[in-house]
Design an enzyme around this catalytic site. Structure first.
Site, mmCIF file in Angstrom:
data_model
loop_
_atom_site.group_PDB
_atom_site.id
_atom_site.type_symbol
_atom_site.label_atom_id
_atom_site.label_comp_id
_atom_site.label_asym_id
_atom_site.label_seq_id
_atom_site.Cartn_x
_atom_site.Cartn_y
_atom_site.Cartn_z
ATOM 1 N N GLN A 140 0.987 -1.250 -0.237
ATOM 2 C CA GLN A 140 0.005 0.000 -0.063
ATOM 3 C C GLN A 140 0.733 1.126 -0.165
ATOM 4 N N SER B 94 0.384 7.626 5.143
ATOM 5 C CA SER B 94 -0.839 8.118 5.827
ATOM 6 C C SER B 94 -1.850 8.380 4.781
ATOM 7 N N GLY C 185 6.314 -5.258 4.230
ATOM 8 C CA GLY C 185 7.089 -6.322 4.554
ATOM 9 C C GLY C 185 7.080 -7.348 3.666
ATOM 10 N N THR D 54 4.109 3.526 14.312
ATOM 11 C CA THR D 54 3.928 4.068 13.031
ATOM 12 C C THR D 54 3.158 3.252 12.036
ATOM 13 N N GLU E 228 0.871 0.637 10.114
ATOM 14 C CA GLU E 228 -0.736 0.227 10.342
ATOM 15 C C GLU E 228 -1.489 1.729 10.837
ATOM 16 N N ASP F 132 0.064 5.884 11.440
ATOM 17 C CA ASP F 132 0.911 6.593 12.520
ATOM 18 C C ASP F 132 -0.041 7.048 13.782
HETATM 19 C C1 LIG Z 1 0.094 -15.441 12.281
HETATM 20 C C2 LIG Z 1 -0.728 -14.243 12.565
HETATM 21 C C3 LIG Z 1 -0.206 -12.870 12.705
HETATM 22 C C4 LIG Z 1 -0.792 -11.774 12.740
HETATM 23 C C5 LIG Z 1 0.013 -10.547 12.970
HETATM 24 C C6 LIG Z 1 -0.516 -9.608 12.251
HETATM 25 C C7 LIG Z 1 0.551 -8.918 11.484
HETATM 26 C C8 LIG Z 1 1.425 -7.820 12.353
HETATM 27 C C9 LIG Z 1 2.691 -7.630 11.739
HETATM 28 C C10 LIG Z 1 2.747 -6.439 11.679
HETATM 29 C C11 LIG Z 1 3.743 -6.119 10.827
HETATM 30 C C12 LIG Z 1 3.646 -4.680 10.207
HETATM 31 C C13 LIG Z 1 2.563 -4.536 9.157
HETATM 32 C C14 LIG Z 1 2.553 -2.978 8.974
HETATM 33 C C15 LIG Z 1 1.669 -2.969 7.682
HETATM 34 C C16 LIG Z 1 1.309 -1.432 7.396
HETATM 35 O O1 LIG Z 1 1.767 -0.347 7.786
HETATM 36 S S1 LIG Z 1 0.088 -1.542 5.866
HETATM 37 C C17 LIG Z 1 -0.283 0.262 5.566
HETATM 38 C C18 LIG Z 1 -0.835 0.917 6.822
HETATM 39 N N1 LIG Z 1 -1.436 2.166 6.281
HETATM 40 C C19 LIG Z 1 -2.320 2.943 7.008
HETATM 41 O O2 LIG Z 1 -2.564 2.397 8.232
HETATM 42 C C20 LIG Z 1 -2.597 4.390 6.558
HETATM 43 C C21 LIG Z 1 -3.097 5.022 7.587
HETATM 44 N N2 LIG Z 1 -4.081 5.725 7.003
HETATM 45 C C22 LIG Z 1 -5.479 5.571 7.114
HETATM 46 O O3 LIG Z 1 -5.638 4.525 7.441
HETATM 47 C C23 LIG Z 1 -6.477 6.474 6.273
HETATM 48 O O4 LIG Z 1 -6.049 6.815 5.097
HETATM 49 C C24 LIG Z 1 -6.952 7.437 7.180
HETATM 50 C C25 LIG Z 1 -5.820 8.144 8.013
HETATM 51 C C26 LIG Z 1 -8.029 6.792 8.066
HETATM 52 C C27 LIG Z 1 -7.683 8.668 6.512
HETATM 53 O O5 LIG Z 1 -8.378 8.011 5.271
HETATM 54 P P1 LIG Z 1 -9.121 8.880 4.033
HETATM 55 O O6 LIG Z 1 -9.614 8.100 2.891
HETATM 56 O O7 LIG Z 1 -8.519 10.259 3.939
HETATM 57 O O8 LIG Z 1 -10.360 8.919 4.886
HETATM 58 P P2 LIG Z 1 -11.305 9.720 5.548
HETATM 59 O O9 LIG Z 1 -11.682 11.004 4.515
HETATM 60 O O10 LIG Z 1 -10.727 10.356 6.752
HETATM 61 O O11 LIG Z 1 -12.429 9.031 6.045
HETATM 62 C C28 LIG Z 1 -13.243 8.333 5.004
HETATM 63 C C29 LIG Z 1 -14.268 7.602 5.796
HETATM 64 O O12 LIG Z 1 -13.861 6.183 5.748
HETATM 65 C C30 LIG Z 1 -13.752 6.034 7.434
HETATM 66 N N3 LIG Z 1 -12.617 5.291 7.724
HETATM 67 C C31 LIG Z 1 -11.299 5.627 7.509
HETATM 68 N N4 LIG Z 1 -10.514 4.555 7.885
HETATM 69 C C32 LIG Z 1 -11.457 3.399 8.164
HETATM 70 C C33 LIG Z 1 -11.267 2.187 8.500
HETATM 71 N N5 LIG Z 1 -9.986 1.582 8.609
HETATM 72 N N6 LIG Z 1 -12.417 1.456 8.524
HETATM 73 C C34 LIG Z 1 -13.646 1.778 8.421
HETATM 74 N N7 LIG Z 1 -13.757 3.219 8.167
HETATM 75 C C35 LIG Z 1 -12.742 4.106 8.012
HETATM 76 C C36 LIG Z 1 -13.751 7.532 8.155
HETATM 77 O O13 LIG Z 1 -14.294 7.577 9.415
HETATM 78 C C37 LIG Z 1 -14.697 8.156 7.118
HETATM 79 O O14 LIG Z 1 -15.921 8.129 7.482
HETATM 80 P P3 LIG Z 1 -16.927 9.237 7.113
HETATM 81 O O15 LIG Z 1 -16.444 10.488 8.171
HETATM 82 O O16 LIG Z 1 -16.970 9.391 5.738
HETATM 83 O O17 LIG Z 1 -18.438 8.308 7.705
HETATM 84 C C1 LIG Z 2 8.507 -1.368 10.159
HETATM 85 C C2 LIG Z 2 7.537 -0.869 9.295
HETATM 86 C C3 LIG Z 2 6.682 -1.669 8.462
HETATM 87 C C4 LIG Z 2 5.772 -1.435 7.451
HETATM 88 N N1 LIG Z 2 5.033 -2.403 6.890
HETATM 89 C C5 LIG Z 2 4.422 -1.835 5.781
HETATM 90 C C6 LIG Z 2 3.609 -2.950 4.786
HETATM 91 O O1 LIG Z 2 3.673 -4.219 5.155
HETATM 92 N N2 LIG Z 2 2.961 -2.414 4.135
HETATM 93 C C7 LIG Z 2 2.583 -1.165 3.846
HETATM 94 O O2 LIG Z 2 1.775 -0.766 2.870
HETATM 95 N N3 LIG Z 2 3.266 -0.084 4.527
HETATM 96 C C8 LIG Z 2 3.953 -0.451 5.372
HETATM 97 N N4 LIG Z 2 4.490 0.252 6.364
HETATM 98 C C9 LIG Z 2 4.356 1.846 5.959
HETATM 99 C C10 LIG Z 2 3.437 2.485 7.123
HETATM 100 O O3 LIG Z 2 2.169 2.069 7.051
HETATM 101 C C11 LIG Z 2 3.534 4.144 7.074
HETATM 102 O O4 LIG Z 2 4.823 4.211 7.300
HETATM 103 C C12 LIG Z 2 2.565 4.631 8.099
HETATM 104 O O5 LIG Z 2 1.299 4.360 7.730
HETATM 105 C C13 LIG Z 2 3.023 5.781 8.406
HETATM 106 O O6 LIG Z 2 2.820 6.996 7.224
HETATM 107 P P1 LIG Z 2 4.037 7.715 6.579
HETATM 108 O O7 LIG Z 2 5.392 6.831 6.771
HETATM 109 O O8 LIG Z 2 3.787 8.314 5.440
HETATM 110 O O9 LIG Z 2 4.132 8.732 7.653
HETATM 111 P P2 LIG Z 2 3.702 10.271 7.455
HETATM 112 O O10 LIG Z 2 2.324 10.337 7.512
HETATM 113 O O11 LIG Z 2 4.794 10.981 6.475
HETATM 114 O O12 LIG Z 2 4.326 10.974 8.994
HETATM 115 C C14 LIG Z 2 5.002 12.049 9.226
HETATM 116 C C15 LIG Z 2 4.829 12.726 10.412
HETATM 117 O O13 LIG Z 2 3.562 13.543 10.036
HETATM 118 C C16 LIG Z 2 2.521 13.479 10.860
HETATM 119 N N5 LIG Z 2 1.052 13.625 10.094
HETATM 120 C C17 LIG Z 2 0.925 13.016 8.843
HETATM 121 N N6 LIG Z 2 -0.347 13.266 8.533
HETATM 122 C C18 LIG Z 2 -0.651 14.165 9.410
HETATM 123 C C19 LIG Z 2 -1.983 14.887 9.761
HETATM 124 N N7 LIG Z 2 -3.044 14.753 8.766
HETATM 125 N N8 LIG Z 2 -2.299 15.707 10.888
HETATM 126 C C20 LIG Z 2 -1.233 15.951 11.569
HETATM 127 N N9 LIG Z 2 0.192 15.290 11.455
HETATM 128 C C21 LIG Z 2 0.410 14.304 10.442
HETATM 129 C C22 LIG Z 2 2.755 12.094 11.563
HETATM 130 O O14 LIG Z 2 2.166 12.178 12.790
HETATM 131 C C23 LIG Z 2 4.141 12.284 11.645
HETATM 132 O O15 LIG Z 2 4.667 12.851 12.748
HETATM 133 C C24 LIG Z 2 5.545 -0.045 7.217
HETATM 134 C C25 LIG Z 2 6.339 1.119 7.929
HETATM 135 C C26 LIG Z 2 7.108 0.524 9.187
HETATM 136 C C27 LIG Z 2 7.974 1.690 9.599
#
Ligand SMILES: CCCCCCCCCCCCCCCC(=O)SCCNC(=O)CCNC(=O)[C@H](O)C(C)(C)COP(=O)(O)OP(=O)(O)OC[C@H]1O[C@@H](n2cnc3c(N)ncnc32)[C@H](O)[C@@H]1OP(=O)(O)O
Ligand SMILES: Cc1cc2nc3c(=O)[nH]c(=O)nc-3n(C[C@H](O)[C@H](O)[C@H](O)COP(=O)(O)OP(=O)(O)OC[C@H]3O[C@@H](n4cnc5c(N)ncnc54)[C@H](O)[C@@H]3O)c2cc1C
Length: 675
Positions: A141, A148, A181, A426, A428, A430
């Site tokens: 993603q 973010s 990852g 950070t 999943e 920030d």
């Molecule tokens: C063996 C088994 C082991 C298992 C073990 C597991 C694995 C353990 C290993 C870990 C290993 C590392 C794994 C890292 C893997 C990554 O890091 S994957 C990448 C993850 N990336 C992120 O989390 C990005 C963070 N950003 C976001 O989630 C979203 O873009 C944000 C911040 C929620 C904002 O999204 P946006 O599209 O700009 O949405 P926004 O306009 O704010 O919201 C649209 C609507 O959707 C809603 N919405 C937003 N998000 C959601 C949601 N998630 N759900 C439902 N509604 C939502 C909002 O409330 C809003 O609702 P309405 O107000 O319209 O009613």
């Molecule tokens: C170890 C590791 C594993 C990962 N694994 C995966 C994976 O498997 N798959 C995948 O797709 N991604 C993965 N990621 C990415 C991860 O999901 C992103 O790094 C995370 O979602 C944060 O996004 P960013 O790096 O763009 O941070 P940024 O959004 O650039 O954050 C930088 C700074 O800006 C601030 N900021 C950003 N937006 C706002 C706002 N709206 N308001 C106020 N402050 C704000 C934050 O708080 C932070 O301080 C991984 C990251 C790490 C570190």
């Protein structure tokens, strides 16, 4: 052993002072007797297998570490198949192997993404291959330029009706997938998030299954550029994971590899959105955030287990008249730093169990096409993920300090645990960005309630974890009735002030936002306050779920009593830490704050004789703990001493480099001194 002051019997003595049934506490911690039995069996299976040794992990080079991870993952899979382990057993076995690797993303994100966003047909096609490891998948993603802001991703998937294919492309450097990852070296496939373009129109982000590497020789397919993004924080630690970079140069995939449960592209290129809410695109993140909350208690309890056992062994300073030295666990400062962390480990465990229940409930409702609880699931998983991971990362570092100098050694296990854990703040999502999502919900509810406060009894009542906000008339003006320190033992007294604090903070924000020229400006200006209001709300959820847990039947002599003390410690240490919030919102008086602190001191003294037994109840093997300081037998000093000699620097008595750099320097200084 008496040699050098190490006293393993010390822990036996500590265990003898416990005032509760440790086996009963193991059941309360694990959730059931069955869960204790399975976890114990899997932990021992891993600990007894030499392939899973990890004691020299921090000394390996990146390449050696990665190869070791591949070996462990393959061996774990072999054991899972040979022993015909159930899914529950296999998950636990992988947990106890305790080495981050591509399998975490394969099982934790690739498979759930297909399950949540794929049609039945797509699931039938891809899941059996994934279940048998005929393919390895990751979750691609995040991009170099956007993480973010998911809506800002740049990778494109353009439909070509003439070939019935999507063309995957990375139009800019910043559109390179960056971080996933398992992507760098191991995965053969990925769920890739890209902008869907058909009939010349951009329909935003959608998921696609894309093959990246050949299933014959693992080389990248034509048009696909792949690599690892480089070394990460700490030795060992998360460097076992091949976080990767991916670029597409017009790579073609069949149309049916778009995940089509939420929306479809027809053979002619028409975009069709089903009745499923768009937010389900984010469903995999909700699932993983929920597992991360459960994992927070595991990481925190490991650190606390090490720090408590070592603090019972470590002695510093004697009494004035030259008596024996004192166990550092007896120092009130050590207790006031450590016991809130012990209480937090239990609090996160129980809120994690509740969140798992909530997630299961929401999933069942979604299957029945009831989407009403999705916002609650999003707000709870986002908020709890944020608060528990931030607190856990801080707590692991605090445990390192609680172990003094020895905590800084890799052999204490704490530096690696911190380095592996801290990115949870950070990935999943920030933690600040996620809290802002919670504050949007709180702000909307608070604004609505302020407007309708007069009719709130008849109007639409908030439900779930925001139900308390419906009690606005009472909570905005109530005064705590606490009059003695012991009054704070009453869960109702605790709950009332936590509810009042959270609601008043949300209402204050909403009032201040309403004074701004526009809601957007107000929201931006007030965002630091909104974050604090969100934290207050999430802390209330954790406190409430701990209190609710104590209303259940908890068998075992003394078990519930210990948990009651820990629950009070958890809540009151938060009250003490955030006293400014409670005072400034007028929920309590300064005197009531002082009474809470007085009670905390008494509770620490009551926990002291039970501390070692309370960490024994986590039931961790020495292998899983991976710490010479946290050993079950307390035989710390010989282990520390022995461990030092394993360092590669100690392979020779005279170090490499002596002839080139040390000897000439020393000789030169000798010559100079003779001049
Ligand atoms: C063996 C088994 C082991 C298992 C073990 C597991 C694995 C353990 C290993 C870990 C290993 C590392 C794994 C890292 C893997 C990554 O890091 S994957 C990448 C993850 N990336 C992120 O989390 C990005 C963070 N950003 C976001 O989630 C979203 O873009 C944000 C911040 C929620 C904002 O999204 P946006 O599209 O700009 O949405 P926004 O306009 O704010 O919201 C649209 C609507 O959707 C809603 N919405 C937003 N998000 C959601 C949601 N998630 N759900 C439902 N509604 C939502 C909002 O409330 C809003 O609702 P309405 O107000 O319209 O009613
Ligand atoms: C170890 C590791 C594993 C990962 N694994 C995966 C994976 O498997 N798959 C995948 O797709 N991604 C993965 N990621 C990415 C991860 O999901 C992103 O790094 C995370 O979602 C944060 O996004 P960013 O790096 O763009 O941070 P940024 O959004 O650039 O954050 C930088 C700074 O800006 C601030 N900021 C950003 N937006 C706002 C706002 N709206 N308001 C106020 N402050 C704000 C934050 O708080 C932070 O301080 C991984 C990251 C790490 C570190």
């Amino acid at each position: 052993m008496a040699d050098g002051g190490g006293e393993p019997d010390q822990l036996a003595g500590e265990r003898a002072t416990a005032q509760f049934d440790v086996d009963g506490m193991k059941v309360a911690w694990a959730g059931s007797r069955h869960a204790v039995e399975v976890a114990d069996r899997m932990a021992r299976l891993v600990a007894s297998d030499p392939v899973f040794r990890k004691d020299t992990r921090t000394m390996l080079s990146r390449k050696e570490l990665f190869k070791d991870t591949l070996k462990k993952a393959a061996h774990a899979w072999k054991r899972i198949v040979e022993l015909r382990l159930t899914e529950e057993e296999a998950n636990l076995l992988r947990l106890y192997v305790d080495q981050p690797g591509y399998v975490d993303l394969h099982w934790g994100m690739f498979v759930p993404a297909i399950k949540g966003q794929g049609t039945e047909e797509q699931q039938k096609k891809w899941l059996p291959m994934a279940y048998k490891f005929q393919i390895i998948g990751c979750y691609a993603q995040t991009e170099l330029g956007h993480g973010s802001n998911v809506q800002g991703l740049e990778t494109t998937a353009t439909f070509d009706p003439s070939a019935d294919e999507f063309v995957m492309h990375s139009p800019t450097l910043t559109s390179s997938k960056w971080w996933p990852g398992g992507l760098g070296k191991a995965s053969t496939h990925a769920v890739v998030y890209a902008r869907l373009i058909t009939e010349g129109k951009d329909y935003g982000i959608h998921g696609f299954i894309v093959q990246l590497r050949s299933l014959d020789d693992h080389s990248p397919l034509p048009g696909v550029t792949l690599g690892d993004i480089g070394g990460k924080f700490g030795s060992g630690a998360y460097n076992s994971m091949d976080n990767g970079v991916l670029r597409f140069d017009h790579v073609r995939i069949p149309r049916d590899q778009m995940l089509m449960r939420l929306s479809q592209v027809t053979r002619e290129g028409k975009y069709v959105h089903s009745d499923v809410p768009k937010q389900l695109l984010y469903g995999t993140m909700v699932y993983v955030r929920q597992t991360i909350v459960a994992d927070a208690s595991k990481a925190l309890s490991r650190a606390v287990c090490i720090a408590v056992r070592y603090s019972a062994i470590r002695k510093q300073f004697g009494s004035q008249d030259g008596g024996p030295e004192t166990q550092v666990l007896n120092y009130k400062t050590q207790q006031s730093r450590l016991f809130p962390l012990l209480a937090s480990a239990y609090a996160y465990r129980f809120v994690g169990q509740w969140l798992k229940w909530l997630y299961t409930d929401v999933t069942q409702k979604l299957e029945a096409k009831d989407y009403s609880t999705l916002p609650e699931a999003h707000a709870c998983t986002a908020g709890l993920k944020s608060v528990t991971t931030s607190a856990t990362a801080d707590a692991i570092e605090e445990c390192r300090k609680l172990c003094g100098g020895h905590g800084y050694l890799n052999s204490s296990g704490l530096p690696e645990l911190f380095a592996v854990y801290v990115p949870a703040c950070t990935y999943e999502g920030d933690n600040v960005v996620l809290l802002l999502q919670v504050s949007v919900v709180l702000h909307l509810v608070a604004r609505f309630l302020m407007k309708t406060v007069a009719q709130v009894a008849t109007g639409k009542q908030p439900v779930g974890t925001i139900a308390y906000m419906g009690n606005i008339q009472h909570l905005m003006q109530c005064k705590s009735a606490v009059n003695t320190a012991e009054d704070w033992l009453n869960p109702a007294a605790i709950k009332e002030v936590f509810e009042a604090r959270a609601l008043r903070m949300a209402v204050n924000c909403a009032q201040n936002i309403s004074k701004a020229p526009s809601q957007e400006e107000g929201f931006s200006e007030l965002s630091p306050d909104l974050l604090e209001a969100a934290v207050a709300h999430v802390q209330l959820i954790i406190v409430t779920k701990f209190i609710e847990k104590l209303q259940e039947d908890i068998p075992g002599p003394g078990v519930k009593e210990q948990l009651q003390k820990l629950c009070s410690i958890y809540a009151l240490h938060l009250l003490h830490k955030h006293l400014g919030d409670f005072l400034s919102t007028g929920c309590i008086t300064a005197r009531q704050g002082a009474l809470a602190n007085e009670l905390l001191g008494k509770l620490y003294a009551q926990v002291r004789p039970n501390a070692v037994a309370l960490v024994d109840a986590f039931d961790y093997t020495d292998h899983y703990l991976g710490s010479v300081l946290g050993r079950y037998d307390g035989d710390v000093y010989p282990a520390l001493y022995e461990e030092a000699w394993k360092d590669p620097l100690n392979e020779t008595v005279v170090p490499d480099g002596y002839q080139e750099h040390l000897r000439p320097l020393l000789k030169q200084q000798l010559k100079l001194s003779r001049l």
